[in-house]
Structure formats: C-alpha cells, structure tokens
Motif scaffolding. Structure first.
Motif, PDB file in Angstrom:
ATOM      1  N   CYS A   1       3.203   2.652   3.089  1.00 16.55           N
ATOM      2  CA  CYS A   1       3.603   1.547   3.969  1.00 16.55           C
ATOM      3  C   CYS A   1       5.079   1.676   4.343  1.00 16.55           C
ATOM      4  O   CYS A   1       5.923   2.042   3.517  1.00 16.55           O
ATOM      5  CB  CYS A   1       3.361   0.226   3.256  1.00 16.55           C
TER       6      CYS A   1
ATOM      7  N   GLN B   1       3.101  -9.607   4.115  1.00 17.51           N
ATOM      8  CA  GLN B   1       3.502  -8.448   3.307  1.00 17.51           C
ATOM      9  C   GLN B   1       5.019  -8.286   3.320  1.00 17.51           C
ATOM     10  O   GLN B   1       5.661  -8.122   2.287  1.00 17.51           O
ATOM     11  CB  GLN B   1       2.848  -7.175   3.848  1.00 17.51           C
TER      12      GLN B   1
ATOM     13  N   CYS C   1       1.866   0.127   9.507  1.00 14.35           N
ATOM     14  CA  CYS C   1       0.972  -0.460   8.505  1.00 14.35           C
ATOM     15  C   CYS C   1      -0.181   0.515   8.363  1.00 14.35           C
ATOM     16  O   CYS C   1      -1.028   0.618   9.252  1.00 14.35           O
ATOM     17  CB  CYS C   1       0.466  -1.817   8.973  1.00 14.35           C
ATOM     18  N   VAL C   2      -0.184   1.251   7.262  1.00 13.33           N
ATOM     19  CA  VAL C   2      -1.174   2.324   7.119  1.00 13.33           C
ATOM     20  C   VAL C   2      -2.592   1.789   6.960  1.00 13.33           C
ATOM     21  O   VAL C   2      -3.562   2.466   7.262  1.00 13.33           O
ATOM     22  CB  VAL C   2      -0.829   3.277   5.945  1.00 13.33           C
TER      23      VAL C   2
ATOM     24  N   CYS D   1       0.851  -1.194   0.000  1.00 11.83           N
ATOM     25  CA  CYS D   1       0.000   0.000   0.000  1.00 11.83           C
ATOM     26  C   CYS D   1       0.893   1.253   0.000  1.00 11.83           C
ATOM     27  O   CYS D   1       1.913   1.271   0.690  1.00 11.83           O
ATOM     28  CB  CYS D   1      -0.874   0.065   1.247  1.00 11.83           C
TER      29      CYS D   1
ATOM     30  N   GLN E   1       7.429  -0.835  11.933  1.00 11.22           N
ATOM     31  CA  GLN E   1       7.002  -0.530  10.566  1.00 11.22           C
ATOM     32  C   GLN E   1       5.520  -0.199  10.547  1.00 11.22           C
ATOM     33  O   GLN E   1       4.688  -1.072  10.798  1.00 11.22           O
ATOM     34  CB  GLN E   1       7.280  -1.748   9.669  1.00 11.22           C
TER      35      GLN E   1
HETATM   36  S1  SF4 Z   1       1.894  -3.839   5.932  1.00 15.42           S
HETATM   37 FE1  SF4 Z   1      -0.044  -2.781   5.918  1.00 15.42          FE
HETATM   38  S2  SF4 Z   1       0.372  -0.940   4.806  1.00 15.42           S
HETATM   39 FE2  SF4 Z   1       2.023  -2.292   4.392  1.00 15.42          FE
HETATM   40  S3  SF4 Z   1       1.433  -3.266   2.534  1.00 15.42           S
HETATM   41 FE3  SF4 Z   1       0.744  -4.535   4.179  1.00 15.42          FE
HETATM   42  S4  SF4 Z   1      -1.337  -3.904   4.586  1.00 15.42           S
HETATM   43 FE4  SF4 Z   1      -0.412  -2.352   3.337  1.00 15.42          FE
END
Ligand code: SF4
Ligand code: TPP
Ligand code: MG
Lengths: 568, 282
Positions: free
Chosen positions: B18, B49, B198-199, B15, B196
């Motif tokens: 991120c 992710q 996570c938006v 996203c 980190q």
């Molecule tokens: S960690 Fe959160 S912000 Fe980053 S890519 Fe994954 S869902 Fe999106």
C-alpha cells in the motif's frame, strides 16, 4: 396592585426598544418585573408582542390580563382587546387607526408625528415610552439617563430622544396621569435586568469558557451574540462554524487541546451534532452543549417555545456513554447551573447537555447580581507527578476517570484520543477483553454522575395534597400556579427538576406515594418527563398537563386544567 | 534530536504494498528533519485507511469521525497555537464526507498542513467510488462504472484562495518529504494531495499507472495563480507533481486579535476577577 403592559405591532416596529428602556428604568428604580417576547419568524410585518409585568415582589411569570396596551397597529388592538382589564388603557396613534366608538379606554398619542417633530419618525417608540411613564406615574428622569447612556457619543441623538420622550409623556398625561399605581418596590439594592441567553453567555464567561463554535439558530443565537461581543475583552474565541457538525467537532478539538469549550444550538442543529456528541463520549472529551429548544419536528416554529427535546437529548448519540443533562429553570439558578455543567464535563471528561428553551432564552427578569465567588473553576488536569509514564490517555482506574493532561504541556508525553474503540494508550483495538474493560470504565462514570445530581426543587406546602412536577423553564409559571392554588385553599407544592439525567430519584420516591394528586406539567404533547419518571422509577403521575402550541404556559391555564382534573 | 524512526510507532494494519507506507515514512522523516518534538505535534484524522496515521506516528493524535478531521484541528489551533497541526485523511474523508469543512477551511486559512492520501477509492469500506475516482471505474456499488466527473481538489482549493497547493505521489518519497516540510512550515492552510496506490481496491490507478504518468513540470513562479490553475487541471496521460502555488495570505489565527500573546490554553483564570462583566445589566 401589579401593572401589566403589552406592547404589540408588526415585526420591525421595535417593541423591544420600548420594553428594554422601560424595563431597565423600572428595575433601576427598584421595581420587580418580568418581560417576555412573542415573535414571529420574520423580519418585517406579522404580529409580535411583548408583555411586561411589574410586581409586587418580582413576578415569576407573565399573565394574560393587560392593564396598558400599547397598540402600534390596529391588529394589536383587535387581538388583545379582550384581555384588557376594565380599568385598562390603550395607547395608540390616531394617525394610524381609530378605536371603535364603544371603546372609551383610549389614550391617543400621535406617536409618529411627535417623533418627527423631535427629529425623526424612528423615535416613535421613545414617544410611546414617554406615554407609558405618564400612565404609571413615573417621571422621565430614569429613562432620560438611559437614553443619555445609550446614545453617548452620538451627537444630538440623545437630545432628540429625550424630546420625543417628553412629548409622549405630555401627550398622555393630559388623558390620564398616573392612572395606574405602581406596586411597592421589590428591592432597595441594585439588580440586573437580563434575559436568559445573556445569563447563559455570562455564566460561560464566568466559568472560564475560552472557546465557542456554533452555527446560528434561534433561540440559541443570543448566547453567540453575547460571547462574540465579549470576545476581545474576556479572552473567549468565538467562531461561526460552517455547520453544526463543524461546530461540535471544533469545540471538541479546542477542548482536547485544553480549554473549556462550548457549543450551542437548537433541536435541528443538535440533530446534526449527534455523531459528535457520541465522539465526545468515546474520546472522553469534556464538552458543554446548550440546546435551546423550540417546537419541532424539523424547522417547526422557529421563534417559539417547547420542551420537546428532553427524550432526544437524553438518548441522542449512537452507542452507550455517560452524560449529564441539566436545565435552565430560573435566571438565578441557570447562572450557577451552567457553571456546574462545565465542572461536571471537566471532572468526568464527558459531554454535558444543558437544556434551555425560547421561553427562558428571551425572558428578561429583575435578578440580584450574581455572586462570582460562588462560581467554581476546577479543570481536573493532572500534573507531571500525577501521571504514570509513558502517559496513557485511557488508563483504567477504579473511578473510570483517567488522569488527563494537556497535549504539548509535558515534554516527552503525547496524548492520543480515538473514535474507534481503543486501549489505554488510545490505539485502535478490536479484542473482546479490552472492549469490555473500556465500556465498563466509561460507564463507571455514570454512577459517579448520578451522585452529582441535585434533587428537584420543592416549593410550596410541605405536606401537599396536590403536587405539580415540572422541569426547566416552567419553574416560574409553576411557582405562580402553586401560589394561586394555595390562595384558593389548596395544599399545593411543586417539584421542579433542574438536573434531569441521570434522574435524581430520592425526593420523587419519598413524596409521590404520599401525595393524593400528582400532575406533570410540560410544554410538549407526550409528557416526556412523566415517561422518564415512569421508566426510571416505575412511579406514575395522575395526569399530564401539556401545552404544545408553541407558547409558554400562563398560570391561569394550569389552574384551570388542575380544576378540571380534580373535578373529574 | 529525534530520528525518523523515533516518530514511527504502532503496528500498521495496512495491506502489504500500500502507498500509505511511504507516506508514513515521508512524514516521519519530515518531522525529524524539521526537528519537531512529538509532544508539540498534533495529527488529526477522520476515519479510513489513511486516517489511521495518528496510530502509526508518535505525536499527539485526535482520530475523530469520518469526514471531520479538519474541525477539531482548527479548534486545537485556536486553543493552543504552539501546536503544529497536521491533518491526515483520505480522499473520501476529506473531499466527500468532509467536503464542507474542506471548502470553508480553505477560506478560513488556519495554519494547518492537510495531507490527503488520494487513492481515488474508499479503501476501508472495500472499494466504492470516491469523489476523485475516474469516470468509468467499476466497483461493487458503481456497477456500471462511475458516471460523474471526478472532483479536482487542487483547482477547487485554488479558486477558493488557498495559499499552498501541491500534488505528490507516494512513489516519489523524497519529493513528498520535501513538500511536506514546506507545507508544515507554510503559514496558513497548505493542501498536499498525495496520489496513493491502493493495491487492494483500485486496479486502475496502480503504482505503475501513476509512475508512467507523473512528471515534474517547471514552475517558474509559484505565485502565478493562473499558471497554477492550468497545471492543476492537467490529468490523464500526464499528471504533474509539485508545489503548484505558494503565496501566503493572512492566516485565520492572525485575524483573531485575542490570540496575540500566550496561547489561550496557558492563560490563567479566576472567576471573581471578571465579576464586573455583569455591571452593564445594572
Ligand atoms: S488503501 Fe488500499 S491498499 Fe492501502 S491499506 Fe487500504 S485497502 Fe489496503
Ligand atoms: C459517518 C460515517 N459514514 C460512513 C462510514 C464508513 N466509512 C469509513 S471509512 C469510509 C471511506 C474511506 O475512504 P477514504 O476517506 O478515501 O479513506 P481510505 O480508506 O481510502 O484511505 C467510509 C465510507 C463511517 N465510518 N462514518
Ligand atoms: Mg481513499
């Protein structure tokens, strides 16, 4: 003319010591023999026993009849007395228990007292070996030499043991000297005295396996022990993983990085490995997995035998991917068969499962030395000039096999493998077309694997009226059964599957329709091979002969069941 | 010579906004500054992710199963000690599903740098609690809020005897890069827990939330274990960043005598040469 010996006692009383000494000495003399173990999942107490059967020839199976019973405790005598032949003998220690009045086959030997005299009660087993030698009329020279070898460098220990051995021999000799005639020697040449797990461990070494990660689980642990002992001198890294999930994933990492890798376990541990198996299929990483079966479900009977995981192993893993399933039939074959497993894994870049079981793992047999020049070592690693650049790990090819390189070996080229569906480069994709192409690419390898499968071994009458089908470790007992039925005038043959998946079908399709009566013999309760044959070929057997009490078949049991079927 | 951009490859599926983007950049810069050629680097990951990193960094990659990033990394190290092995995975992957491998590899101490993208949430599966989620965090599954205390990976690693324990923040990229370089060069298992944002799924521990709290404590002696334990336990209004502990101990590889000499993968083999191995059974 054969001689059958049974040594029994509580766990910890050292039945193995007796059989290993005696067995090895006999094999060195040229006698053919087989020895297997029946033991409980405990370290002390309970009832354990081992059976050793001496020729003529080299027996394929143990039998129930006992000629010499070494009863290290009273329970052993009580449990096995009924199998003692009329002219049999019982070696026992009168200090521990007395035989009943009506039992005149006793050979009292003061095992413990004589051992103490020789230097320590711990040598009671050596005294027993001496007594056994006297009964079968073999001088103590061979065992003495073995003791010298075993205790070399341990001051005085060999001497004490030889003293114990001699004392046992003398004590028994006065009761019955050479009252059993050994059969003629099976072979003049040197032979190995080796058990199934040792055969598999050695086969892995001979195949150039450089990495084993596993988690201890009976009956597979012997393979780990073997390779760990060889680690330093034969350049195989052995790591006890934190669990079976780690074991299979570590092995995959090692294989990805370019060495031949192995993991071994039993059914419960394999259950934990299943996701990793699927990963091997998806990433197209070569891997050999030995599954040494024991009775399930769950913890089941940890130290006993069963062939209950055939269906599980063939179908294990989510998703569809190619695999081969091979099995251990005889010691002779298993050595080369496991090598084939490594070769197939490397050639087709996919997991290969190798089925063993407690019966195979723990059975010692006299076998000819293995011919290491028959062992193959083809890694199927592509060279610099054989790849298209930039290198794509999953290049689509007609065979489905993509050229494989070792990460780090070619400057400028990288290797990417992925558990997600991926494109030729190894990158995650989701598009329908690439997915379809990749599924087809992987599954093309299954067709090629089908061509690699050996047809089942046919033994016995070339035009049988009665056919016994089996797989894996029942090979020996089925051979003995075929011989027994043939002697009874029945035209009998057996068909033993070593390579099981993809199921080789030619012989089945040729033979089954021609034979009057076909039975599938399996150490499980549902007839898993019979079901597989039916699902793959539509051919039905006339009956299943099944055993699922955790013990291996004995020949007379199969003969009896065949008789019952035939007589309706 | 490889520039940072030479290590960047593939189209990311993260996203916008991120924290993973800065981690990726920091890693590419670290690899470039360490002059590690891509073919001698191996990145292992699990699933999540964060675990997509092998697709976005040009190097060898083993993108394995969820929770199972460490075991293949260890296997690869044994097979070929010439490979620089880095593990990149999420907090769920590393501390939850893969917790047992985390524990035992700290003990084992393989020469591996472990970079954990700690967003305190399961990103890929859309926002469930992870082992490091703060108490009270509400999610679609933890509807009344997380009730159990968060796991403290740094303290655990220290107690288990880790030789290199650090915390970074994706928003402090320069520090992250320098720490990554030290971790990669460190002989043994090196843990870098990277905060980190996570938006999409963590509305509590946002970039701003971290930014406000992180600080760099003065670490007088990075070999002082008790001091490291104390720092590792700080969490809340102030969150320390830095290499809390750094003290090598013998690596797993060094304990395997057979790894002396050529990498296992480069050793020739011929079956007939070892035929005598069966003689012990004669
Ligand atoms: S960690 Fe959160 S912000 Fe980053 S890519 Fe994954 S869902 Fe999106
Ligand atoms: C065996 C297994 N269980 C569950 C999943 C589903 N799953 C994929 S990623 C993930 C959690 C990811 O969280 P984290 O490791 O923190 O990574 P992030 O996405 O937050 O970077 C889960 C539960 C899976 N892929 N495999
Ligand atoms: Mg996460």
């Amino acid at each position: 003319m054969e001689v059958n010996i049974l040594v029994g006692g509580a766990a910890g009383q050292g039945m193995d010591t007796v059989m290993n000494l005696l067995g090895k000495a006999l094999v060195r003399e040229g006698y053919g023999l087989i020895y297997n173990k029946d033991y409980m999942s405990r370290v002390r107490g309970g009832h354990n026993f081992s059976r050793l059967r001496i020729g003529p020839g080299t027996p394929w199976s143990n039998v129930e009849t006992t000629d010499i019973l070494v009863a290290l405790n009273e329970e052993t005598f009580n449990l096995h007395r009924s199998c003692l032949s009329p002219s049999g003998r019982v070696i026992f220690d009168p200090e521990h228990f007395e035989l009943p009045e009506d039992e005149d086959r006793g050979v009292p030997v003061e095992l413990r007292a004589l051992a103490k005299e020789a230097g320590g009660a711990i040598m009671a087993n050596t005294v027993a070996v001496g007594a056994l030698l006297a009964l079968i009329g073999l001088n103590i020279k061979g065992v003495k030499k073995l003791l010298d070898e075993t205790f070399a460098g341990k001051e005085g220990v060999a001497e004490q043991n030889v003293k114990a051995l001699t004392a046992g021999f003398k004590a028994a000799e006065s009761y019955c000297s050479a009252c059993f005639n050994l059969p003629p020697k099976a072979e003049n040449k040197k032979r190995l005295f080796i058990d199934g797990n040792q055969v598999l461990g050695m086969a892995a070494l001979a195949s150039g396996c450089r990495f084993l990660s596993a988690y201890p689980m009976t009956p597979s642990t012997g393979i780990m022990n073997y390779l760990a002992a060889k680690s330093a001198n034969y350049q195989v890294a052995v790591e006890q993983a934190e669990d079976e999930i780690a074991a299979i994933n570590m092995a995959l990492g090692a294989s990805f990085a370019g060495v031949r890798a192995l993991t071994c376990t039993s059914g419960g541990g394999f259950s934990l490995m299943v996701e990793g198996l699927s990963l091997a299929g998806m990433t197209e990483t070569p891997l050999v997995i030995i599954v040494a079966m024991r009775p399930g479900p769950a913890t089941g009977l940890p130290t006993r035998t069963e062939q209950g995981d055939l269906g599980f192993v063939i179908h294990a893993g989510h998703g569809e991917f190619p695999r081969a399933v091979l099995s251990a039939t005889s010691h002779e074959d298993a050595f080369y068969r496991l090598n084939k497993a490594f070769e197939l894994a490397d050639h087709y870049q996919t997991p290969v499962l190798f089925l063993s079981d407690q019966n195979f793992a723990d059975t010692h047999r006299a076998v000819d030395p293995f011919d290491f020049s028959r062992v193959s070592y083809n890694r199927h690693i592509a060279g610099d000039e054989e790849i298209e650049k930039p290198y794509n790990r999953y290049r689509l090819t007609g065979s489905g096999i993509s050229p494989r390189i070792i990460p780090g070996s070619l400057e400028g080229e990288i290797v990417l493998v992925d558990s997600d569906e991926h494109d030729e480069k190894g990158n995650i994709i989701e598009d329908a077309k690439t997915r379809r192409l990749m599924v087809e690419k992987r599954m093309r390898k299954l067709n090629l694997l089908t061509e690699e499968m050996d047809e089942p071994d046919l033994y016995g009458d070339p035009h049988p009226e009665l056919l016994l089908i089996g797989w894996g470790s029942t090979y020996g007992v089925l051979r003995e059964t075929v011989d027994a039925l043939t002697t009874l005038g029945r035209k009998t043959a057996m068909l033993q599957f070593t390579d099981i998946w993809p199921l080789p079908q030619k012989r089945l399709r040729n033979l089954l329709p021609q034979v009057g009566q076909v039975f599938c013999v399996e150490n499980n309760s549902t007839g898993q091979l019979a079901a597989l044959i039916y699902s793959e070929t539509g051919l039905k057997v006339d009956g299943n002969i099944l055993k699922y009490d955790g013990r291996p078949f004995l020949p007379h049991e199969i003969v009896k069941e065949v008789d019952e079927y035939v007589q309706g | 010579m490889f520039k940072a951009k030479d290590y960047m490859s593939g189209e990311t599926a993260w996203c916008p906004g991120c924290g993973n983007f800065q981690i990726r950049e920091a890693l590419a810069e670290a690899l470039s500054e360490l002059e590690l050629p891509p073919h001698l680097v191996l990145i292992c990951s699990g699933i999540g992710q964060a675990a997509k990193m092998p697709h976005y960094i040009r190097a060898n990659g083993f993108n394995g199963l969820h929770g199972r990033a460490l075991p293949p990394a260890v296997g690869a190290r044994i097979a070929n000690k010439k490979l620089k092995v880095i593990v990149e995975s999420g907090d769920g992957d590393s501390y939850g599903e893969g917790g047992n491998h985390f524990i035992h590899n700290v003990r084992r101490n393989p020469d591996i740098a472990h970079f954990i993208h700690n967003n305190q949430v399961y990103g890929l599966t859309k926002g469930q609690a992870s082992p490091t989620s703060d108490q009270g965090m509400k999610t679609g599954v933890q509807v009344s809020g997380v009730t159990v205390p968060a796991l403290n990976p740094l303290a655990i690693a220290l107690v288990l005897g880790a030789g290199f324990v650090a915390r970074c923040f994706s928003g402090e990229k320069e520090h992250l890069k320098e720490t990554m370089k030290e971790a990669i060069n460190f002989p043994g298992y090196a843990l870098v827990d990277i905060l980190q944002p996570c938006v999409s799924f963590n509305k509590i521990n946002t970039h701003g939330w971290y930014k406000k709290r992180v600080y760099f404590p003065e670490i007088k002696d990075s070999g002082d274990w008790s001091a490291a334990i104390d720092i590792s336990r700080q969490w809340g209004d102030k969150i320390p960043l830095g290499i809390f502990y750094k003290k090598p101990r013998p690596t797993f590889e060094s304990s395997l005598a057979i790894l002396d000499g050529k990498p296992l993968v480069s050793r020739p083999f011929n079956p007939v040469e070892i035929a005598a191995v069966q003689d012990e059974y004669l």
